[in-house]
Design a protein around this motif. Structure first.
Motif, PDB file in Angstrom:
ATOM      1  N   TRP A   1       5.865  -5.714   5.954  1.00  0.00           N
ATOM      2  CA  TRP A   1       4.709  -4.845   6.166  1.00  0.00           C
ATOM      3  C   TRP A   1       3.906  -5.249   7.388  1.00  0.00           C
ATOM      4  O   TRP A   1       3.547  -4.425   8.232  1.00  0.00           O
ATOM      5  CB  TRP A   1       3.837  -4.880   4.917  1.00  0.00           C
ATOM      6  CG  TRP A   1       2.479  -4.267   5.031  1.00  0.00           C
ATOM      7  CD1 TRP A   1       1.287  -4.904   4.897  1.00  0.00           C
ATOM      8  CD2 TRP A   1       2.152  -2.893   5.282  1.00  0.00           C
ATOM      9  NE1 TRP A   1       0.246  -4.032   5.047  1.00  0.00           N
ATOM     10  CE2 TRP A   1       0.743  -2.791   5.283  1.00  0.00           C
ATOM     11  CE3 TRP A   1       2.907  -1.755   5.517  1.00  0.00           C
ATOM     12  CZ2 TRP A   1       0.077  -1.587   5.503  1.00  0.00           C
ATOM     13  CZ3 TRP A   1       2.247  -0.556   5.736  1.00  0.00           C
ATOM     14  CH2 TRP A   1       0.866  -0.474   5.725  1.00  0.00           C
ATOM     15  N   MET A   2       3.636  -6.551   7.532  1.00  0.00           N
ATOM     16  CA  MET A   2       2.789  -6.987   8.633  1.00  0.00           C
ATOM     17  C   MET A   2       3.471  -6.868   9.982  1.00  0.00           C
ATOM     18  O   MET A   2       2.799  -6.769  11.008  1.00  0.00           O
ATOM     19  CB  MET A   2       2.309  -8.413   8.392  1.00  0.00           C
ATOM     20  CG  MET A   2       1.198  -8.518   7.356  1.00  0.00           C
ATOM     21  SD  MET A   2      -0.211  -7.411   7.671  1.00  0.00           S
ATOM     22  CE  MET A   2      -0.857  -8.063   9.202  1.00  0.00           C
TER      23      MET A   2
ATOM     24  N   GLY B   1       1.802  -6.031  -2.605  1.00  0.00           N
ATOM     25  CA  GLY B   1       1.638  -6.237  -1.173  1.00  0.00           C
ATOM     26  C   GLY B   1       2.140  -7.583  -0.710  1.00  0.00           C
ATOM     27  O   GLY B   1       2.784  -7.697   0.347  1.00  0.00           O
ATOM     28  N   LEU B   2       1.873  -8.623  -1.471  1.00  0.00           N
ATOM     29  CA  LEU B   2       2.341  -9.954  -1.094  1.00  0.00           C
ATOM     30  C   LEU B   2       3.858 -10.041  -1.102  1.00  0.00           C
ATOM     31  O   LEU B   2       4.450 -10.777  -0.300  1.00  0.00           O
ATOM     32  CB  LEU B   2       1.740 -11.005  -2.034  1.00  0.00           C
ATOM     33  CG  LEU B   2       0.245 -11.288  -1.816  1.00  0.00           C
ATOM     34  CD1 LEU B   2      -0.309 -12.148  -2.938  1.00  0.00           C
ATOM     35  CD2 LEU B   2       0.006 -11.954  -0.466  1.00  0.00           C
TER      36      LEU B   2
ATOM     37  N   LEU C   1      -3.943  -5.423   4.038  1.00  0.00           N
ATOM     38  CA  LEU C   1      -3.242  -4.543   3.109  1.00  0.00           C
ATOM     39  C   LEU C   1      -3.913  -3.188   2.940  1.00  0.00           C
ATOM     40  O   LEU C   1      -3.329  -2.280   2.359  1.00  0.00           O
ATOM     41  CB  LEU C   1      -3.100  -5.233   1.741  1.00  0.00           C
ATOM     42  CG  LEU C   1      -2.118  -4.623   0.756  1.00  0.00           C
ATOM     43  CD1 LEU C   1      -0.709  -4.477   1.348  1.00  0.00           C
ATOM     44  CD2 LEU C   1      -2.060  -5.433  -0.528  1.00  0.00           C
ATOM     45  N   GLY C   2      -5.126  -3.035   3.470  1.00  0.00           N
ATOM     46  CA  GLY C   2      -5.774  -1.728   3.407  1.00  0.00           C
ATOM     47  C   GLY C   2      -6.366  -1.375   2.061  1.00  0.00           C
ATOM     48  O   GLY C   2      -6.447  -0.201   1.711  1.00  0.00           O
ATOM     49  N   LEU C   3      -6.819  -2.377   1.301  1.00  0.00           N
ATOM     50  CA  LEU C   3      -7.352  -2.126  -0.044  1.00  0.00           C
ATOM     51  C   LEU C   3      -8.878  -2.223  -0.096  1.00  0.00           C
ATOM     52  O   LEU C   3      -9.447  -2.628  -1.110  1.00  0.00           O
ATOM     53  CB  LEU C   3      -6.742  -3.112  -1.045  1.00  0.00           C
ATOM     54  CG  LEU C   3      -5.224  -3.094  -1.212  1.00  0.00           C
ATOM     55  CD1 LEU C   3      -4.792  -4.088  -2.287  1.00  0.00           C
ATOM     56  CD2 LEU C   3      -4.722  -1.695  -1.567  1.00  0.00           C
ATOM     57  N   ALA C   4      -9.552  -1.840   0.981  1.00  0.00           N
ATOM     58  CA  ALA C   4     -11.009  -2.001   1.036  1.00  0.00           C
ATOM     59  C   ALA C   4     -11.699  -1.342  -0.159  1.00  0.00           C
ATOM     60  O   ALA C   4     -12.595  -1.930  -0.770  1.00  0.00           O
ATOM     61  CB  ALA C   4     -11.547  -1.438   2.340  1.00  0.00           C
TER      62      ALA C   4
ATOM     63  N   ILE D   1       1.610  -1.909  15.500  1.00  0.00           N
ATOM     64  CA  ILE D   1       0.691  -0.800  15.753  1.00  0.00           C
ATOM     65  C   ILE D   1      -0.654  -1.327  16.249  1.00  0.00           C
ATOM     66  O   ILE D   1      -1.238  -0.787  17.204  1.00  0.00           O
ATOM     67  CB  ILE D   1       0.516   0.051  14.478  1.00  0.00           C
ATOM     68  CG1 ILE D   1       1.842   0.719  14.109  1.00  0.00           C
ATOM     69  CG2 ILE D   1      -0.581   1.100  14.665  1.00  0.00           C
ATOM     70  CD1 ILE D   1       1.834   1.408  12.751  1.00  0.00           C
ATOM     71  N   ASP D   2      -1.145  -2.380  15.632  1.00  0.00           N
ATOM     72  CA  ASP D   2      -2.437  -2.961  16.003  1.00  0.00           C
ATOM     73  C   ASP D   2      -2.427  -3.452  17.449  1.00  0.00           C
ATOM     74  O   ASP D   2      -3.364  -3.189  18.214  1.00  0.00           O
ATOM     75  CB  ASP D   2      -2.762  -4.105  15.044  1.00  0.00           C
ATOM     76  CG  ASP D   2      -4.071  -4.797  15.374  1.00  0.00           C
ATOM     77  OD1 ASP D   2      -5.128  -4.187  15.148  1.00  0.00           O
ATOM     78  OD2 ASP D   2      -4.030  -5.941  15.874  1.00  0.00           O
TER      79      ASP D   2
END
Length: 377
Positions: free
Chosen positions: A265-266, A258-259, A217-220, A272-273
């Motif tokens: 989203w994924m 996010g959930l 989710l990019g929440l580091a 992209i990944d």
């Protein structure tokens, strides 16, 4: 200057570099889903940050995490990042006279937490194509006994990117049962893997799963993660917590949002990944001496071996830093095998991956000329 101060200055310099391309910490830098941004903004405008969150986390978020993992009957304990979840487990179970068994490579910080509590850390080598870069049940059984408090398994493995099958997870759970150990299944990268199987499904009373919202989710920077397991196992951990006032309200609202959009989203993130992995893989193989030992990777990263090219990983990291690219040297993960490889994160904007691919030949050439490089962490 102390190591802690050097490390802090190192990352402060990176953080202060305009336009730095973060491709070394497996963090997700793909533009956030609008629903997640809106949830955070709404929380700020409502001034929810003025109040403490519930100590175990918002009930709706706890339930959503268990549902997402697919482990009915378990509970979730919200923590300040996945690393805090693992620190809790080590504080609850590691003592002098116990052992903490993991792989080499693994994620280094739980090893530190275990040793801080007086446990002996046993790292089983897996950087070997003869075992497909995996821990085997035979190797695990040979390294556990009645002293073993925790078997710690990072799956997918960071940095290698291998994934364990259901049968392998079930075998590890059986070994944990035989020796009376707790199996801690670090599932930080599960959302990038195909066919991932949480250990809770095999051993609901003998396993804990740790999760993070930093990667998928990019929440580091928000610091939010979770432990999932049987209520009595979580009780033993929460009794050792220092986060008695709960995790960030803002981070929890972002995680809830996010959930709710995770399926949509994924799909974007993984598309992209995967594309980034493919182009980086091809670019590495086009340079004599570079190789990719595990492909495809089930994590959002790739290991690139540099040993045959006669290049020190640290030199390549420094050459990249000079071009505002942050990648990671293997010694961050493993002292035993770290001189063999660099790690490159792939859940990043496509133009970052394109830039890395474009620069890689010149980075290799520059790395050959570098002898002394500054400290790296």
């Amino acid at each position: 200057m102390s190591s802690a101060r050097l490390r802090n200055r190192y990352f402060d310099t990176l953080f202060s570099t305009p336009g730095l391309m973060w491709m070394g910490q497996n963090t997700n830098h793909i533009a956030a889903h609008p629903a997640v941004e809106e949830a955070m903004i709404a929380s700020i405008r409502a001034q929810e940050y003025n109040a403490y969150a519930p100590p175990l986390g918002f009930e709706a978020l706890r339930a959503a995490i268990v549902d997402d993992l697919g482990t009915p009957g378990a509970e979730a304990l919200i923590t300040e990042g996945g690393v805090n979840a693992l620190a809790l487990v080590c504080r609850a179970h590691c003592r002098p006279g116990t052992t903490f068994v993991t792989t080499d490579p693994t994620w280094k910080w739980p090893c530190l937490f275990a040793s801080q509590m007086g446990a002996e850390v046993i790292e089983i080598p897996i950087y070997d194509p003869a075992v497909n870069y995996k821990l085997t049940p035979e190797a695990l059984r040979a390294n556990v006994d009645e002293r073993t408090a925790i078997i710690y398994l990072v799956d997918p493995n960071n940095p290698l990117g291998i994934r364990y099958t259901r049968e392998e997870i079930e075998a590890f759970c059986e070994i944990a049962k035989e020796c009376g150990a707790l199996l801690v299944h670090d599932c930080t990268y599960r959302d990038f893997a195909d066919g991932h199987y949480p250990a809770l499904l095999a051993a609901p009373d003998r396993a804990l799963v740790s999760l993070s919202f930093s990667k998928w989710l990019g929440l580091a920077g928000m610091r939010i993660g979770a432990l999932v397991g049987a209520p009595e196992l979580l009780d033993a951990c929460s009794a050792r917590t220092t986060s008695v006032l709960g995790a960030s309200v803002l981070a929890q609202r972002a995680a809830e949002a996010g959930l709710k959009v995770k399926g949509e989203w994924m799909q974007t993130v993984r598309r992209i990944d995967r594309a980034n992995k493919a182009k980086i893989h091809d670019a590495a193989l086009a340079i004599e001496g570079l190789s990719v030992p595990v492909y495809p990777s089930h994590g959002n990263f790739l290991v690139i071996e540099t040993e045959a090219a006669g290049i020190r990983p640290e030199a390549l990291v420094e050459a990249a830093r000079r071009k505002d690219l942050m990648i990671r040297q293997g010694t961050y993960h493993t002292a035993r095998f770290g001189d063999r490889f660099i790690k490159v994160s792939t859940s990043v904007p496509e133009d970052w991956a394109d830039r890395f691919v474009e620069l890689l030949p010149s980075l290799v050439a520059e790395a050959r000329t570098l002898n002394d490089v500054p400290a790296q962490f």
